[in-house]
Design a protein around this motif. Structure first.
Motif, PDB file in Angstrom:
ATOM      1  N   GLY A 278       3.047   0.191  -1.385  1.00 33.90           N
ATOM      2  CA  GLY A 278       2.329   0.662  -2.563  1.00 33.90           C
ATOM      3  C   GLY A 278       1.467  -0.390  -3.220  1.00 33.90           C
ATOM      4  N   SER A 279       1.423  -1.594  -2.645  1.00 25.72           N
ATOM      5  CA  SER A 279       0.622  -2.673  -3.257  1.00 25.72           C
ATOM      6  C   SER A 279      -0.872  -2.492  -3.007  1.00 25.72           C
ATOM      7  N   GLY A 280      -1.217  -1.745  -1.965  1.00 27.86           N
ATOM      8  CA  GLY A 280      -2.633  -1.498  -1.673  1.00 27.86           C
ATOM      9  C   GLY A 280      -3.132  -2.125  -0.389  1.00 27.86           C
ATOM     10  N   LYS A 281      -2.209  -2.540   0.476  1.00 25.62           N
ATOM     11  CA  LYS A 281      -2.588  -3.210   1.732  1.00 25.62           C
ATOM     12  C   LYS A 281      -3.516  -2.365   2.582  1.00 25.62           C
ATOM     13  N   SER A 282      -3.111  -1.148   2.872  1.00 24.25           N
ATOM     14  CA  SER A 282      -3.898  -0.276   3.752  1.00 24.25           C
ATOM     15  C   SER A 282      -5.244   0.087   3.126  1.00 24.25           C
ATOM     16  N   THR A 283      -5.225   0.347   1.822  1.00 23.39           N
ATOM     17  CA  THR A 283      -6.459   0.703   1.121  1.00 23.39           C
ATOM     18  C   THR A 283      -7.482  -0.419   1.223  1.00 23.39           C
TER      19      THR A 283
ATOM     20  N   VAL B 142      -4.675  -5.823 -11.217  1.00 20.33           N
ATOM     21  CA  VAL B 142      -5.752  -6.174 -12.147  1.00 20.33           C
ATOM     22  C   VAL B 142      -7.133  -6.210 -11.485  1.00 20.33           C
ATOM     23  N   GLN B 143      -7.167  -6.305 -10.151  1.00 22.76           N
ATOM     24  CA  GLN B 143      -8.446  -6.344  -9.443  1.00 22.76           C
ATOM     25  C   GLN B 143      -8.687  -5.007  -8.744  1.00 22.76           C
ATOM     26  N   SER B 144      -9.898  -4.501  -8.868  1.00 24.55           N
ATOM     27  CA  SER B 144     -10.239  -3.228  -8.227  1.00 24.55           C
ATOM     28  C   SER B 144     -10.375  -3.426  -6.718  1.00 24.55           C
ATOM     29  N   VAL B 145     -10.451  -2.325  -6.010  1.00 27.32           N
ATOM     30  CA  VAL B 145     -10.656  -2.392  -4.562  1.00 27.32           C
ATOM     31  C   VAL B 145     -11.976  -3.095  -4.265  1.00 27.32           C
TER      32      VAL B 145
END
Length: 199
Positions: A37-42, A179-182
């Motif tokens: 859920g941290s955003g690795k794949s995204t 805090v940082q966007s994609v």
């Protein structure tokens, strides 16, 4: 497992350098590690799209996707998690040898396993990216409903709940997805690659 003595590496008639020259770019691994859920794949897929738009051949190896095929025989025990990362490291090495940039999105919770991955791929072609996000935020996102199930005891050995996550000691990059966007995260990664003359 010990390699049988009759197994001998067969050198390819086309070298990695040949393939890199043909592709007109270097090849390496971007190893994204972090909690579920941290955003690795995204982020990995967003970076992949940017590389593709720059005519840089790449491929994303995603944890769930690989466990649907190559590693579907593995559980989430400590031993199988280690084997999961070993296999991915070897596959990543083949991609690099093919002149391709590979982006891996795996929790890969143990420092020892990630260091082994670096050793397999080679240090100069391995970029460790820590996708940092507080577990509270990851649980709030919980895109697959895994934290909820883990809290109920339905998923044993879940990283961050009843199995540890060992944060990288000195990653090449740390991305703070709370805090940082994609878009910001992707730009940080691309700038790093440019600074290292990898792209």
């Amino acid at each position: 497992m010990i390699k049988p003595h009759h197994i001998i590496w067969h050198d390819s008639s086309i070298t990695k350098e040949d393939r890199q020259k043909q592709n007109n770019h270097s090849s390496f691994v971007l190893w994204f590690t972090g909690l579920s859920g941290s955003g690795k794949s995204t982020i990995a897929n967003a970076v992949a799209k940017e590389l593709y738009d720059r005519n840089i051949r790449n491929y994303v190896l995603d944890g769930d996707n690989v466990r649907n095929g190559l590693n579907r025989d593995l559980s989430f025990s400590y031993e199988d998690r280690t084997e999961n990362i070993r296999r991915i490291s070897e596959v990543s090495k083949l991609f690099v040898d093919n002149g391709t940039v590979v982006l891996t999105a795996f929790i890969s919770p143990f420092i020892q396993d990630r260091e082994k991955a670096r050793e397999i791929v080679s240090d100069e072609e391995f970029v460790e990216i820590f996708v940092a996000c507080p577990i509270e935020e990851c649980e709030k996102r919980d895109p697959k409903g895994l934290y909820s199930k883990a809290r109920k005891g339905e998923i044993p050995d879940f990283t961050g709940i009843d199995s540890p996550y060992e944060e990288p000691l000195s990653p090449a990059l740390t991305i703070h997805t709370n805090v940082q966007s994609v878009t910001e995260s992707v730009e940080i990664i691309l700038q790093y690659l440019k600074n290292r003359n990898l792209i």
